[in-house]
Design a protein around this motif. Structure first.
Motif, PDB file in Angstrom:
ATOM      1  N   LEU A 185       0.831  -1.205   0.000  1.00  0.00           N
ATOM      2  CA  LEU A 185       0.000   0.000   0.000  1.00  0.00           C
ATOM      3  C   LEU A 185       0.865   1.253   0.000  1.00  0.00           C
ATOM      4  O   LEU A 185       0.598   2.205  -0.749  1.00  0.00           O
ATOM      5  CB  LEU A 185      -0.938   0.003   1.202  1.00  0.00           C
ATOM      6  CG  LEU A 185      -2.146  -0.918   1.114  1.00  0.00           C
ATOM      7  CD1 LEU A 185      -2.950  -0.874   2.416  1.00  0.00           C
ATOM      8  CD2 LEU A 185      -3.023  -0.573  -0.066  1.00  0.00           C
ATOM      9  N   LEU A 186       1.911   1.260   0.824  1.00  0.00           N
ATOM     10  CA  LEU A 186       2.807   2.417   0.857  1.00  0.00           C
ATOM     11  C   LEU A 186       3.552   2.590  -0.468  1.00  0.00           C
ATOM     12  O   LEU A 186       3.676   3.712  -0.982  1.00  0.00           O
ATOM     13  CB  LEU A 186       3.799   2.300   2.007  1.00  0.00           C
ATOM     14  CG  LEU A 186       3.212   2.522   3.399  1.00  0.00           C
ATOM     15  CD1 LEU A 186       4.252   2.229   4.472  1.00  0.00           C
ATOM     16  CD2 LEU A 186       2.685   3.938   3.528  1.00  0.00           C
ATOM     17  N   MET A 187       4.033   1.493  -1.031  1.00  0.00           N
ATOM     18  CA  MET A 187       4.717   1.596  -2.315  1.00  0.00           C
ATOM     19  C   MET A 187       3.774   2.091  -3.405  1.00  0.00           C
ATOM     20  O   MET A 187       4.160   2.890  -4.262  1.00  0.00           O
ATOM     21  CB  MET A 187       5.310   0.247  -2.713  1.00  0.00           C
ATOM     22  CG  MET A 187       6.570  -0.102  -1.956  1.00  0.00           C
ATOM     23  SD  MET A 187       7.288  -1.661  -2.490  1.00  0.00           S
ATOM     24  CE  MET A 187       7.720  -1.290  -4.172  1.00  0.00           C
ATOM     25  N   GLY A 188       2.527   1.643  -3.374  1.00  0.00           N
ATOM     26  CA  GLY A 188       1.546   2.120  -4.337  1.00  0.00           C
ATOM     27  C   GLY A 188       1.313   3.608  -4.213  1.00  0.00           C
ATOM     28  O   GLY A 188       1.209   4.321  -5.214  1.00  0.00           O
ATOM     29  N   VAL A 189       1.253   4.094  -2.981  1.00  0.00           N
ATOM     30  CA  VAL A 189       1.082   5.535  -2.772  1.00  0.00           C
ATOM     31  C   VAL A 189       2.294   6.290  -3.299  1.00  0.00           C
ATOM     32  O   VAL A 189       2.156   7.318  -3.976  1.00  0.00           O
ATOM     33  CB  VAL A 189       0.851   5.836  -1.272  1.00  0.00           C
ATOM     34  CG1 VAL A 189       0.972   7.318  -0.982  1.00  0.00           C
ATOM     35  CG2 VAL A 189      -0.508   5.323  -0.833  1.00  0.00           C
ATOM     36  N   TYR A 209       2.192   6.387  -6.940  1.00  0.00           N
ATOM     37  CA  TYR A 209       1.104   7.248  -7.390  1.00  0.00           C
ATOM     38  C   TYR A 209       1.489   8.723  -7.340  1.00  0.00           C
ATOM     39  O   TYR A 209       1.055   9.511  -8.184  1.00  0.00           O
ATOM     40  CB  TYR A 209      -0.141   6.986  -6.539  1.00  0.00           C
ATOM     41  CG  TYR A 209      -1.382   7.643  -7.070  1.00  0.00           C
ATOM     42  CD1 TYR A 209      -2.012   7.151  -8.209  1.00  0.00           C
ATOM     43  CD2 TYR A 209      -1.923   8.742  -6.436  1.00  0.00           C
ATOM     44  CE1 TYR A 209      -3.148   7.754  -8.707  1.00  0.00           C
ATOM     45  CE2 TYR A 209      -3.062   9.353  -6.928  1.00  0.00           C
ATOM     46  CZ  TYR A 209      -3.675   8.851  -8.054  1.00  0.00           C
ATOM     47  OH  TYR A 209      -4.801   9.454  -8.542  1.00  0.00           O
ATOM     48  N   ILE A 210       2.316   9.100  -6.352  1.00  0.00           N
ATOM     49  CA  ILE A 210       2.740  10.503  -6.264  1.00  0.00           C
ATOM     50  C   ILE A 210       4.044  10.749  -7.016  1.00  0.00           C
ATOM     51  O   ILE A 210       4.662  11.802  -6.860  1.00  0.00           O
ATOM     52  CB  ILE A 210       2.864  10.968  -4.798  1.00  0.00           C
ATOM     53  CG1 ILE A 210       3.930  10.174  -4.048  1.00  0.00           C
ATOM     54  CG2 ILE A 210       1.536  10.900  -4.091  1.00  0.00           C
ATOM     55  CD1 ILE A 210       4.241  10.714  -2.662  1.00  0.00           C
ATOM     56  N   ASN A 211       4.461   9.777  -7.831  1.00  0.00           N
ATOM     57  CA  ASN A 211       5.654   9.892  -8.681  1.00  0.00           C
ATOM     58  C   ASN A 211       6.920  10.161  -7.874  1.00  0.00           C
ATOM     59  O   ASN A 211       7.674  11.099  -8.160  1.00  0.00           O
ATOM     60  CB  ASN A 211       5.477  10.968  -9.745  1.00  0.00           C
ATOM     61  CG  ASN A 211       4.384  10.641 -10.720  1.00  0.00           C
ATOM     62  OD1 ASN A 211       3.847   9.544 -10.734  1.00  0.00           O
ATOM     63  ND2 ASN A 211       4.025  11.599 -11.549  1.00  0.00           N
ATOM     64  N   SER A 212       7.176   9.321  -6.907  1.00  0.00           N
ATOM     65  CA  SER A 212       8.376   9.462  -6.085  1.00  0.00           C
ATOM     66  C   SER A 212       9.630   9.237  -6.934  1.00  0.00           C
ATOM     67  O   SER A 212       9.765   8.219  -7.617  1.00  0.00           O
ATOM     68  CB  SER A 212       8.344   8.454  -4.943  1.00  0.00           C
ATOM     69  OG  SER A 212       9.524   8.511  -4.202  1.00  0.00           O
ATOM     70  N   VAL A 213      10.530  10.182  -6.881  1.00  0.00           N
ATOM     71  CA  VAL A 213      11.750  10.114  -7.689  1.00  0.00           C
ATOM     72  C   VAL A 213      12.637   8.945  -7.243  1.00  0.00           C
ATOM     73  O   VAL A 213      13.362   8.357  -8.053  1.00  0.00           O
ATOM     74  CB  VAL A 213      12.517  11.451  -7.608  1.00  0.00           C
ATOM     75  CG1 VAL A 213      13.805  11.399  -8.396  1.00  0.00           C
ATOM     76  CG2 VAL A 213      11.643  12.581  -8.120  1.00  0.00           C
ATOM     77  N   ASP A 227       5.047   8.944 -16.444  1.00  0.00           N
ATOM     78  CA  ASP A 227       3.737   9.032 -15.786  1.00  0.00           C
ATOM     79  C   ASP A 227       2.933   7.747 -15.960  1.00  0.00           C
ATOM     80  O   ASP A 227       2.310   7.255 -15.015  1.00  0.00           O
ATOM     81  CB  ASP A 227       2.943  10.218 -16.332  1.00  0.00           C
ATOM     82  CG  ASP A 227       3.438  11.548 -15.785  1.00  0.00           C
ATOM     83  OD1 ASP A 227       4.106  11.552 -14.725  1.00  0.00           O
ATOM     84  OD2 ASP A 227       3.155  12.583 -16.430  1.00  0.00           O
ATOM     85  N   VAL A 228       2.956   7.202 -17.166  1.00  0.00           N
ATOM     86  CA  VAL A 228       2.243   5.947 -17.420  1.00  0.00           C
ATOM     87  C   VAL A 228       2.849   4.817 -16.594  1.00  0.00           C
ATOM     88  O   VAL A 228       2.127   4.009 -15.986  1.00  0.00           O
ATOM     89  CB  VAL A 228       2.253   5.616 -18.925  1.00  0.00           C
ATOM     90  CG1 VAL A 228       1.764   4.204 -19.186  1.00  0.00           C
ATOM     91  CG2 VAL A 228       1.431   6.621 -19.696  1.00  0.00           C
ATOM     92  N   ALA A 244       1.832   1.669  -9.606  1.00  0.00           N
ATOM     93  CA  ALA A 244       0.971   1.920  -8.446  1.00  0.00           C
ATOM     94  C   ALA A 244      -0.207   0.957  -8.443  1.00  0.00           C
ATOM     95  O   ALA A 244      -0.519   0.352  -7.408  1.00  0.00           O
ATOM     96  CB  ALA A 244       0.485   3.367  -8.459  1.00  0.00           C
ATOM     97  N   TYR A 245      -0.857   0.794  -9.594  1.00  0.00           N
ATOM     98  CA  TYR A 245      -1.990  -0.130  -9.672  1.00  0.00           C
ATOM     99  C   TYR A 245      -1.545  -1.567  -9.418  1.00  0.00           C
ATOM    100  O   TYR A 245      -2.257  -2.333  -8.755  1.00  0.00           O
ATOM    101  CB  TYR A 245      -2.691  -0.018 -11.019  1.00  0.00           C
ATOM    102  CG  TYR A 245      -3.383   1.315 -11.215  1.00  0.00           C
ATOM    103  CD1 TYR A 245      -4.105   1.906 -10.190  1.00  0.00           C
ATOM    104  CD2 TYR A 245      -3.293   1.991 -12.416  1.00  0.00           C
ATOM    105  CE1 TYR A 245      -4.730   3.131 -10.363  1.00  0.00           C
ATOM    106  CE2 TYR A 245      -3.914   3.217 -12.599  1.00  0.00           C
ATOM    107  CZ  TYR A 245      -4.623   3.777 -11.562  1.00  0.00           C
ATOM    108  OH  TYR A 245      -5.236   4.992 -11.736  1.00  0.00           O
ATOM    109  N   ASN A 246      -0.383  -1.943  -9.928  1.00  0.00           N
ATOM    110  CA  ASN A 246       0.132  -3.294  -9.680  1.00  0.00           C
ATOM    111  C   ASN A 246       0.370  -3.529  -8.191  1.00  0.00           C
ATOM    112  O   ASN A 246       0.072  -4.613  -7.673  1.00  0.00           O
ATOM    113  CB  ASN A 246       1.424  -3.526 -10.465  1.00  0.00           C
ATOM    114  CG  ASN A 246       1.180  -3.665 -11.945  1.00  0.00           C
ATOM    115  OD1 ASN A 246       0.055  -3.865 -12.398  1.00  0.00           O
ATOM    116  ND2 ASN A 246       2.244  -3.543 -12.726  1.00  0.00           N
ATOM    117  N   CYS A 247       0.902  -2.532  -7.495  1.00  0.00           N
ATOM    118  CA  CYS A 247       1.128  -2.667  -6.049  1.00  0.00           C
ATOM    119  C   CYS A 247      -0.198  -2.812  -5.313  1.00  0.00           C
ATOM    120  O   CYS A 247      -0.319  -3.622  -4.390  1.00  0.00           O
ATOM    121  CB  CYS A 247       1.897  -1.464  -5.508  1.00  0.00           C
ATOM    122  SG  CYS A 247       3.647  -1.477  -5.933  1.00  0.00           S
TER     123      CYS A 247
END
Length: 95
Positions: free
Chosen positions: A24-28, A31-35, A58-59, A65-68
């Motif tokens: 869940l954290l990795m997905g977040v 999702y916020i495009n963590s560098v 972005d894609v 994110a969806y996979n996580c």
């Protein structure tokens, strides 16, 4: 009806909880495009323009994110099964 033993069901329970939290954290973060996670994206080496690179990134961020989040849902399923097995084993040892 117990399918696995009490130690295995407890191990599955603990691993499922940890997997849910981590994914869940990795997905977040994806999702916020963590560098910090850009090295884990399936990107090509070179892009003709920076705009194409940003679009592809972005894609890729969204897909990861969806996979996580999908994997976290699968861990929820294993958590439910582990909890059921843990209770089944605790009832069978008491009786």
């Amino acid at each position: 009806m117990p399918i696995c033993g009490p130690k295995l069901s407890l191990c599955g329970l603990i691993i499922s909880v940890w997997g849910i939290i981590q994914l869940l954290l990795m997905g977040v973060f994806y999702y916020i495009n963590s560098v910090a996670l850009i090295e884990d994206l399936p990107l090509e080496e070179h892009y003709p323009t920076p705009q194409e690179f940003y679009a592809a990134a972005d894609v890729a961020y969204s897909q990861n994110a969806y996979n996580c989040w999908i994997a976290a849902c699968i861990y929820v399923l294993t958590l439910v099964i582990s909890v059921q097995q843990f209770h089944a084993n605790s009832r069978s040892t008491v009786a």
